[in-house]
Design a protein around this motif. Structure first.
Motif, PDB file in Angstrom:
ATOM      1  N   SER A   1     -25.784 -24.955 -28.204  1.00  9.30           N
ATOM      2  CA  SER A   1     -25.879 -24.269 -29.418  1.00  9.30           C
ATOM      3  C   SER A   1     -25.531 -22.948 -29.113  1.00  9.30           C
ATOM      4  O   SER A   1     -24.759 -22.216 -29.841  1.00  9.30           O
ATOM      5  CB  SER A   1     -27.311 -24.087 -29.829  1.00  9.30           C
ATOM      6  OG  SER A   1     -28.209 -23.802 -28.571  1.00  9.30           O
TER       7      SER A   1
ATOM      8  N   TYR B   1     -26.878 -28.692 -15.462  1.00  9.91           N
ATOM      9  CA  TYR B   1     -27.847 -27.978 -14.507  1.00  9.91           C
ATOM     10  C   TYR B   1     -29.115 -28.398 -14.613  1.00  9.91           C
ATOM     11  O   TYR B   1     -30.094 -28.123 -14.111  1.00  9.91           O
ATOM     12  CB  TYR B   1     -27.846 -26.321 -15.074  1.00  9.91           C
ATOM     13  CG  TYR B   1     -28.368 -26.034 -16.466  1.00  9.91           C
ATOM     14  CD1 TYR B   1     -29.682 -25.348 -16.450  1.00  9.91           C
ATOM     15  CD2 TYR B   1     -27.866 -26.611 -17.526  1.00  9.91           C
ATOM     16  CE1 TYR B   1     -30.286 -25.374 -17.695  1.00  9.91           C
ATOM     17  CE2 TYR B   1     -28.454 -26.204 -18.800  1.00  9.91           C
ATOM     18  CZ  TYR B   1     -29.661 -25.694 -18.799  1.00  9.91           C
ATOM     19  OH  TYR B   1     -30.124 -25.345 -20.083  1.00  9.91           O
TER      20      TYR B   1
ATOM     21  N   ASP C   1     -18.965 -19.557 -23.668  1.00 13.15           N
ATOM     22  CA  ASP C   1     -20.210 -19.863 -23.658  1.00 13.15           C
ATOM     23  C   ASP C   1     -21.024 -18.750 -23.139  1.00 13.15           C
ATOM     24  O   ASP C   1     -20.455 -17.885 -22.532  1.00 13.15           O
ATOM     25  CB  ASP C   1     -20.333 -21.155 -22.512  1.00 13.15           C
ATOM     26  CG  ASP C   1     -21.511 -22.220 -22.804  1.00 13.15           C
ATOM     27  OD1 ASP C   1     -22.358 -21.670 -23.551  1.00 13.15           O
ATOM     28  OD2 ASP C   1     -21.319 -23.429 -22.516  1.00 13.15           O
ATOM     29  N   ASP C   2     -22.612 -19.037 -23.081  1.00 13.59           N
ATOM     30  CA  ASP C   2     -23.264 -17.973 -22.489  1.00 13.59           C
ATOM     31  C   ASP C   2     -23.405 -17.977 -21.226  1.00 13.59           C
ATOM     32  O   ASP C   2     -23.742 -16.978 -20.686  1.00 13.59           O
ATOM     33  CB  ASP C   2     -24.553 -18.170 -23.156  1.00 13.59           C
ATOM     34  CG  ASP C   2     -25.367 -19.252 -22.722  1.00 13.59           C
ATOM     35  OD1 ASP C   2     -24.820 -20.278 -22.824  1.00 13.59           O
ATOM     36  OD2 ASP C   2     -26.799 -19.285 -22.855  1.00 13.59           O
TER      37      ASP C   2
ATOM     38  N   LYS D   1     -23.134 -32.310 -28.912  1.00 12.10           N
ATOM     39  CA  LYS D   1     -23.872 -32.857 -27.894  1.00 12.10           C
ATOM     40  C   LYS D   1     -24.507 -34.074 -28.602  1.00 12.10           C
ATOM     41  O   LYS D   1     -25.029 -34.336 -29.800  1.00 12.10           O
ATOM     42  CB  LYS D   1     -24.753 -32.127 -27.344  1.00 12.10           C
ATOM     43  CG  LYS D   1     -24.529 -31.063 -26.225  1.00 12.10           C
ATOM     44  CD  LYS D   1     -25.614 -30.306 -26.085  1.00 12.10           C
ATOM     45  CE  LYS D   1     -25.083 -28.966 -25.169  1.00 12.10           C
ATOM     46  NZ  LYS D   1     -26.018 -27.751 -24.903  1.00 12.10           N
TER      47      LYS D   1
ATOM     48  N   ARG E   1     -28.546 -33.652 -16.469  1.00 10.70           N
ATOM     49  CA  ARG E   1     -28.191 -34.420 -17.622  1.00 10.70           C
ATOM     50  C   ARG E   1     -26.871 -34.912 -17.404  1.00 10.70           C
ATOM     51  O   ARG E   1     -25.984 -34.144 -17.285  1.00 10.70           O
ATOM     52  CB  ARG E   1     -28.548 -33.818 -18.912  1.00 10.70           C
ATOM     53  CG  ARG E   1     -29.820 -33.194 -19.067  1.00 10.70           C
ATOM     54  CD  ARG E   1     -29.946 -32.590 -20.349  1.00 10.70           C
ATOM     55  NE  ARG E   1     -29.017 -31.436 -20.378  1.00 10.70           N
ATOM     56  CZ  ARG E   1     -28.958 -30.301 -21.024  1.00 10.70           C
ATOM     57  NH1 ARG E   1     -29.473 -30.588 -22.437  1.00 10.70           N
ATOM     58  NH2 ARG E   1     -28.455 -29.425 -21.005  1.00 10.70           N
TER      59      ARG E   1
ATOM     60  N   THR F   1     -23.361 -25.606 -13.300  1.00 11.55           N
ATOM     61  CA  THR F   1     -22.525 -26.550 -12.446  1.00 11.55           C
ATOM     62  C   THR F   1     -21.273 -26.701 -13.024  1.00 11.55           C
ATOM     63  O   THR F   1     -20.401 -27.039 -11.986  1.00 11.55           O
ATOM     64  CB  THR F   1     -23.245 -27.906 -12.711  1.00 11.55           C
ATOM     65  OG1 THR F   1     -23.104 -28.372 -14.047  1.00 11.55           O
ATOM     66  CG2 THR F   1     -24.815 -27.774 -12.318  1.00 11.55           C
TER      67      THR F   1
END
Ligand SMILES: O=P(O)(O)OC[C@H]1O[C@H](OP(=O)(O)OP(=O)(O)O)[C@H](O)[C@@H]1O
Length: 201
Positions: free
Chosen positions: A82, A124, A148-149, A104, A127, A153
């Motif tokens: 999100s 991270y 992205d914020d 997702k 998942r 990984t």
């Protein structure tokens, strides 16, 4: 040159974002960020919700992220739901381009609803997520800026690059607010640039 978007912020592409403005954005991002819990707790986490509550950050963060790739001339911004969608839309608005939303666990509704999909490596939170993008949202000639914020990984960003490759579009790189990557090779491979490094927080 693309027509100036009427809603662009102060740092429109035709008026490059000044270093002092980016410094101000960085300072505000730091002061409105907080860590929740104790570093030794399993529930220790980053809280970025203060960013969304700060009207100045909302007004300028798109320009700040776009400035990281000031010479790249993207035709579309891509982000994952999100938080990548929130920041991606703000960046696209500043650049005067559209936004390609990555979902997702997508669930195509009909045969005519064609998606590019790929699974992530463990992210991270360990998942394996399925990420998907409606095929019609990217064209082979597109130059894609990922936003992205946070990158940790790099699993989700790497999966997004695969979606871009599947579409035949070009990956310019990733503009993120916080770079928490542990693997420098991935930063180079994905061309990740950031406003802050995790050690700044
Ligand atoms: O580098 P990685 O290990 O792949 O992790 C980074 C991703 O994880 C976070 O999103 P999250 O899935 O928590 O969703 P959110 O944006 O809804 O918070 C963050 O916003 C990145 O998208």
């Amino acid at each position: 040159m693309r027509a100036r978007h009427p809603l662009r912020g102060q740092c429109a592409r035709s008026v490059p974002c000044k270093d002092a403005q980016v410094d101000d954005i960085r300072s505000r991002l730091r002061s409105t960020f907080q860590w929740i819990g104790d570093r030794t707790d399993a529930g220790f986490r980053a809280d970025v919700t203060g960013w969304w509550r700060d009207a100045t950050i909302l007004g300028e963060i798109g320009a700040g992220l776009a400035a990281l790739f000031g010479d790249a001339d993207p035709t579309v911004v891509m982000g994952t739901q999100s938080r990548g969608s929130i920041l991606g839309v703000l960046t696209a608005l500043h650049l005067g381009v559209g936004f390609a939303e990555v979902r997702k666990e997508p669930s195509p509704s009909a045969d005519s609803d064609a998606w590019w999909t790929t699974a992530t490596a463990p992210d991270y939170r360990d998942r394996h997520l399925d990420l998907g993008l409606r095929r019609s949202r990217l064209r082979s000639g597109d130059r894609v800026l990922f936003v992205d914020d946070w990158i940790d990984t790099g699993a989700q960003a790497s999966a997004c690059r695969r979606l871009v490759d599947l579409s035949g579009a070009s990956w310019l790189g990733g503009a993120v607010v916080v770079d928490g990557l542990g693997e420098p090779a991935l930063r180079r491979r994905l061309t990740i640039r950031s406003l802050l490094h995790i050690r700044d927080l």
